[in-house]
Motif scaffolding. Sequence first.
Motif, PDB file in Angstrom:
ATOM      1  N   SER A   1      26.912  41.178  32.397  1.00  0.00           N
ATOM      2  CA  SER A   1      28.278  40.810  32.006  1.00  0.00           C
ATOM      3  C   SER A   1      28.333  40.271  30.584  1.00  0.00           C
TER       4      SER A   1
ATOM      5  N   HIS B   1      31.398  31.158  35.782  1.00  0.00           N
ATOM      6  CA  HIS B   1      32.542  32.011  35.459  1.00  0.00           C
ATOM      7  C   HIS B   1      32.133  33.477  35.312  1.00  0.00           C
TER       8      HIS B   1
ATOM      9  N   THR C   1      31.569  34.851  38.755  1.00  0.00           N
ATOM     10  CA  THR C   1      32.867  35.015  39.412  1.00  0.00           C
ATOM     11  C   THR C   1      33.596  36.247  38.899  1.00  0.00           C
ATOM     12  N   ASP C   2      33.530  36.482  37.593  1.00  0.00           N
ATOM     13  CA  ASP C   2      34.212  37.629  37.007  1.00  0.00           C
ATOM     14  C   ASP C   2      33.625  38.961  37.471  1.00  0.00           C
TER      15      ASP C   2
ATOM     16  N   HIS D   1      41.027  38.825  40.974  1.00  0.00           N
ATOM     17  CA  HIS D   1      40.822  37.417  40.618  1.00  0.00           C
ATOM     18  C   HIS D   1      39.691  37.286  39.603  1.00  0.00           C
ATOM     19  N   GLN D   2      39.944  36.550  38.541  1.00  0.00           N
ATOM     20  CA  GLN D   2      38.958  36.257  37.520  1.00  0.00           C
ATOM     21  C   GLN D   2      38.994  34.757  37.214  1.00  0.00           C
ATOM     22  N   SER D   3      37.991  34.280  36.511  1.00  0.00           N
ATOM     23  CA  SER D   3      37.927  32.849  36.209  1.00  0.00           C
ATOM     24  C   SER D   3      39.066  32.415  35.293  1.00  0.00           C
ATOM     25  N   TYR D   4      39.628  33.342  34.532  1.00  0.00           N
ATOM     26  CA  TYR D   4      40.693  33.015  33.588  1.00  0.00           C
ATOM     27  C   TYR D   4      42.063  33.491  34.065  1.00  0.00           C
TER      28      TYR D   4
ATOM     29  N   HIS E   1      44.121  36.697  36.411  1.00  0.00           N
ATOM     30  CA  HIS E   1      44.029  37.962  37.115  1.00  0.00           C
ATOM     31  C   HIS E   1      44.082  39.109  36.109  1.00  0.00           C
ATOM     32  N   THR E   2      43.418  40.220  36.446  1.00  0.00           N
ATOM     33  CA  THR E   2      43.398  41.372  35.554  1.00  0.00           C
ATOM     34  C   THR E   2      43.230  42.649  36.369  1.00  0.00           C
TER      35      THR E   2
ATOM     36  N   LYS F   1      41.354  45.666  37.649  1.00  0.00           N
ATOM     37  CA  LYS F   1      39.969  46.102  37.812  1.00  0.00           C
ATOM     38  C   LYS F   1      39.896  47.370  38.668  1.00  0.00           C
TER      39      LYS F   1
END
Length: 373
Positions: free
Chosen positions: A89, A110, A113-114, A181-184, A186-187, A189
């Motif tokens: 990553s 993070h 998690t990502d 769900h991301q650490s920062y 949502h995006t 994927k």
Amino acid sequence: MLLRTFGWSFAITVVGLTLAGLFWGWEALAVVALLSVLEISLSFDNAVVNAGVLKKLNAFWQKIFLSVGILIAVFGMRLAFPVLIVSLSAQKGPIAAVQLALDEPTKYEHLVTDAHPAIAAFGGMFLLMIFLDFIFGERDIQWLRWIERPLAKLGKIDMLSVCTALTALLVSALTVATHAHQSYGHTDKTATVLLSGVAGLITYLIVGGLSGHFENRLEEEEDREHDAEEKTKEANDGPPASGLAGKAAFFTFLYLEVLDASFSFDGVIGAFAITNQIFWMALGLGIGAMYIRSLTVYLVRQGTLEDYVYLEHGAHYAIGALAVILLVTIQYQINEIITGLVGVVLIAWSFWSSVRRNRVFTDDSGSSPREAP
């Protein structure tokens, strides 16, 4: 029997807790103990399913599963796997990833998690295929007949499990993956989930297919050359002393390792809810993994799956539930306790159903429950 099977687990527990206390203090000891208990309680379904596969192997490969296999489970999945995720990553080398975990544990957490959407899609598809192949298969003993009978009839359709799994993957990619769900925050994927899910499906088909192929070849040879041995097995009480060997055993062992890895994905990610110290996680989850391995061997040697015939059904339903949960967690966070309770309830239900079946059969015929149809 109990000490012989769980002896290494007891020893690893003492060593692991001692190391945690000596190097990091009482807080680390408490965290490692908590992670060990959680891993054991949340992975019982893993032990039951593994036992259903492990009972096919001979004594040598069962020892390999308990020795070499545990090294893969502890150092591979619980320590090296998160580091590999961070390395890919963050585009860092493995040593730099370990250094990041030690110096900046929050950033390390993070990054792991990502990577969860890809991990969940891969593991979810692998586990979903195990459940679908089980539920669509024909078997003499059925637990929830109102579900299993019609699904077994549908299972006669070629490639139904693959089509069902791909449909589930497509639905996941077009729904939960669009707001992963991301650490920062949502995006989107979608592409990542599709690619990882297909990789999980391909892995299952290759490893499971090779294992089944060599197993069938070995069984054909044994049917031709060892008729006398087969009669001896039938006369013995309990699990047979012999089992799969050679290529069949190797690919079955490989299948077991991928299966264990798929169960581990969610646990490794969930452990960050308790700590982001990688060595504490490796010790705690590793101790728990050791007990699961020992429990798997114990279930095989005691013939527990033959005595409580619905246990394997309950474990596979738990696998199906875990597969769905993994796909849902691509977007939504689900507490590990909820995930574990689903499996515990299903396995406890199947165990109680097995006990009731054994009582009814014993009362009716006075024979051993293993002889029940």
